[in-house]
Design a protein around this motif. Structure first.
Motif, PDB file in Angstrom:
ATOM      1  N   THR A 148      19.271  48.377 -58.889  1.00  0.00           N
ATOM      2  CA  THR A 148      18.618  46.543 -59.263  1.00  0.00           C
ATOM      3  C   THR A 148      20.595  46.320 -58.267  1.00  0.00           C
ATOM      4  O   THR A 148      20.714  45.190 -58.353  1.00  0.00           O
ATOM      5  N   ALA A 149      21.514  46.328 -59.131  1.00  0.00           N
ATOM      6  CA  ALA A 149      22.830  45.911 -58.995  1.00  0.00           C
ATOM      7  C   ALA A 149      23.253  46.040 -57.136  1.00  0.00           C
ATOM      8  O   ALA A 149      23.996  45.745 -56.909  1.00  0.00           O
ATOM      9  N   GLN A 150      22.285  46.998 -56.672  1.00  0.00           N
ATOM     10  CA  GLN A 150      22.739  47.260 -55.132  1.00  0.00           C
ATOM     11  C   GLN A 150      22.410  46.099 -54.968  1.00  0.00           C
ATOM     12  O   GLN A 150      22.345  45.310 -53.668  1.00  0.00           O
ATOM     13  N   PHE A 151      21.051  45.492 -55.254  1.00  0.00           N
ATOM     14  CA  PHE A 151      19.873  44.212 -54.726  1.00  0.00           C
ATOM     15  C   PHE A 151      20.570  43.520 -54.099  1.00  0.00           C
ATOM     16  O   PHE A 151      20.961  42.417 -53.929  1.00  0.00           O
ATOM     17  N   ASP A 152      21.071  43.026 -56.216  1.00  0.00           N
ATOM     18  CA  ASP A 152      21.040  42.465 -56.347  1.00  0.00           C
ATOM     19  C   ASP A 152      22.784  41.504 -55.255  1.00  0.00           C
ATOM     20  O   ASP A 152      22.952  40.365 -55.177  1.00  0.00           O
ATOM     21  N   GLN A 153      23.589  42.884 -55.026  1.00  0.00           N
ATOM     22  CA  GLN A 153      24.697  42.360 -54.048  1.00  0.00           C
ATOM     23  C   GLN A 153      23.761  42.282 -53.312  1.00  0.00           C
ATOM     24  O   GLN A 153      25.101  40.705 -51.872  1.00  0.00           O
ATOM     25  N   LEU A 154      23.527  42.410 -51.745  1.00  0.00           N
ATOM     26  CA  LEU A 154      22.717  42.604 -51.132  1.00  0.00           C
ATOM     27  C   LEU A 154      22.422  40.715 -51.277  1.00  0.00           C
ATOM     28  O   LEU A 154      22.082  39.885 -50.364  1.00  0.00           O
ATOM     29  N   ARG A 155      21.433  40.743 -52.352  1.00  0.00           N
ATOM     30  CA  ARG A 155      20.932  39.063 -52.203  1.00  0.00           C
ATOM     31  C   ARG A 155      21.796  38.486 -52.569  1.00  0.00           C
ATOM     32  O   ARG A 155      21.688  36.894 -51.749  1.00  0.00           O
ATOM     33  N   ALA A 156      23.330  38.454 -52.647  1.00  0.00           N
ATOM     34  CA  ALA A 156      24.287  37.519 -52.589  1.00  0.00           C
ATOM     35  C   ALA A 156      24.623  37.203 -51.240  1.00  0.00           C
ATOM     36  O   ALA A 156      25.553  36.847 -50.742  1.00  0.00           O
ATOM     37  N   ILE A 157      24.623  38.732 -50.844  1.00  0.00           N
ATOM     38  CA  ILE A 157      24.941  38.490 -49.762  1.00  0.00           C
ATOM     39  C   ILE A 157      24.736  36.944 -48.371  1.00  0.00           C
ATOM     40  O   ILE A 157      24.750  36.660 -48.041  1.00  0.00           O
ATOM     41  N   ARG A 158      23.257  37.667 -48.914  1.00  0.00           N
ATOM     42  CA  ARG A 158      22.223  36.671 -47.837  1.00  0.00           C
ATOM     43  C   ARG A 158      22.570  35.073 -48.005  1.00  0.00           C
ATOM     44  O   ARG A 158      22.310  34.402 -47.801  1.00  0.00           O
ATOM     45  N   PHE A 159      22.163  34.641 -49.482  1.00  0.00           N
ATOM     46  CA  PHE A 159      22.172  33.595 -50.088  1.00  0.00           C
ATOM     47  C   PHE A 159      23.868  33.115 -49.725  1.00  0.00           C
ATOM     48  O   PHE A 159      23.500  32.023 -49.652  1.00  0.00           O
ATOM     49  N   GLN A 160      25.163  33.742 -50.032  1.00  0.00           N
ATOM     50  CA  GLN A 160      25.833  32.790 -48.781  1.00  0.00           C
ATOM     51  C   GLN A 160      25.963  32.726 -47.608  1.00  0.00           C
ATOM     52  O   GLN A 160      26.567  32.066 -47.003  1.00  0.00           O
ATOM     53  N   ASP A 161      25.366  33.921 -46.850  1.00  0.00           N
ATOM     54  CA  ASP A 161      25.045  33.363 -45.045  1.00  0.00           C
ATOM     55  C   ASP A 161      24.930  32.341 -45.326  1.00  0.00           C
ATOM     56  O   ASP A 161      24.414  31.640 -44.092  1.00  0.00           O
ATOM     57  N   ALA A 162      23.505  31.894 -45.696  1.00  0.00           N
ATOM     58  CA  ALA A 162      22.054  31.146 -46.148  1.00  0.00           C
ATOM     59  C   ALA A 162      23.378  29.704 -45.822  1.00  0.00           C
ATOM     60  O   ALA A 162      23.470  28.178 -45.577  1.00  0.00           O
ATOM     61  N   ILE A 163      24.183  29.354 -46.953  1.00  0.00           N
ATOM     62  CA  ILE A 163      25.095  28.782 -47.346  1.00  0.00           C
ATOM     63  C   ILE A 163      26.219  28.027 -46.188  1.00  0.00           C
ATOM     64  O   ILE A 163      26.176  27.416 -46.497  1.00  0.00           O
TER      65      ILE A 163
END
Length: 308
Positions: A148-163
């Protein structure tokens, strides 16, 4: 010197003849002999089966994330719907694994409750098994938390790209508005200088430009709203996933604490057994001394009575 004869074959023939006379055929005899040579595999307990199933689920989740990592992070490989689908599948995987770990933990709690007698005294013979099961659940919880920590990192990357994609669009909207204001002034000046014959075509062109500008503004606004909505959903999903991972970590810490308590209880039981064995030895030695003392005292009284 007498010679010895090997009667093993005779013994086998006698056993076979007796078995056949008792109703055994050749297939049954072969099966019995094979069971002596090849032992049957040991049957696993339901807890072990569930733990292995949970471990396989966590491994499948890790493989799924490794397979779709680039598809989820790279914007040009997949669409938003496909990334949302990947995120939904990962979330469902995590929920299933967490439910399986909860089932294992509840089974351990039920086993601990059933190990108590009717007087509330715990059965210490099963303490090591319960401690081992707590350790298994702890390992599974830690593995799930790492995934789940790895998936949180991937989600943070996607969120930053959207911003990062949303910020240039906002700047583009401001530039378009400023250009529209700047171009409207020369058009108005030219309209004042032209004659009446050219006034009508210029007004039509201005209306077309205004319509295109409004359409572009509407499109940019809709795109910005979609990005903001996506950002909001991603923030909510990230918060929920972080909350779930936090609960899993807390559960892992609680299980580790219970495991330490179980190990400490096992040590206390071992010390208690040693104390009991020492007390039994002391009791037996004191009993022997008391019997010897009574025997000597009785013999002394009888001797004194005979002497008098």
């Amino acid at each position: 010197m007498s010679r010895f004869r090997d009667r093993t074959d005779d013994f086998k023939d006698a056993v076979r003849h007796t078995a056949i006379s008792s109703g055994y055929n050749e297939s049954k005899l072969a099966a019995i002999m094979a069971s002596f040579i090849i032992h049957k595999p040991r049957q696993m307990t339901p807890f072990t089966k569930s733990a292995l199933k949970t471990l396989e689920s966590i491994g499948a989740l890790d493989q799924f994330m490794s397979k779709h990592r680039k598809d989820y992070v790279d914007v040009h490989r997949t669409t938003e719907q496909e990334r949302d689908s990947i995120e939904h599948e990962v979330t469902a995987f995590i929920k299933v694994c967490k439910d399986q770990i909860d089932v294992l933990n509840n089974s351990i709690n039920d086993e601990e409750a059933s190990s108590k007698g009717w007087l509330g005294i715990k059965d210490t013979s099963n303490a090591d098994t319960i401690a081992h099961k707590h350790g298994v659940v702890l390992i599974l919880s830690e593995k799930l938390h790492s995934v789940t920590a790895q998936f949180d990192q991937l989600r943070a990357i996607r969120f930053q790209d959207a911003i990062n994609r949303a910020i240039p669009r906002r700047k583009l909207k401001r530039v378009v508005n400023s250009n529209t204001l700047d171009t409207s002034k020369p058009i108005n000046l030219e309209l004042g200088e032209t004659n009446e014959l050219q006034h009508e075509p210029l007004r039509v062109q201005q209306e077309l430009l205004d319509d295109e500008t409004r359409a572009l503004q509407v499109e940019l606004t809709s795109l910005l709203d979609a990005v903001q909505e996506t950002e909001t959903k991603m923030v909510e999903m990230s918060a929920l996933n972080h909350l779930m991972s936090t609960h899993v970590l807390q559960q892992a810490q609680q299980i580790e604490h219970l495991y330490d308590q179980a190990v400490e209880a096992t040590k206390n039981v071992e010390l208690g057994n040693k104390e009991l064995s020492q007390a039994i030895q002391r009791n037996s030695s004191s009993r022997t001394f008391l019997l010897l003392f009574l025997f000597v005292l009785t013999f002394s009284i009888m001797f004194l009575d005979w002497y008098n």
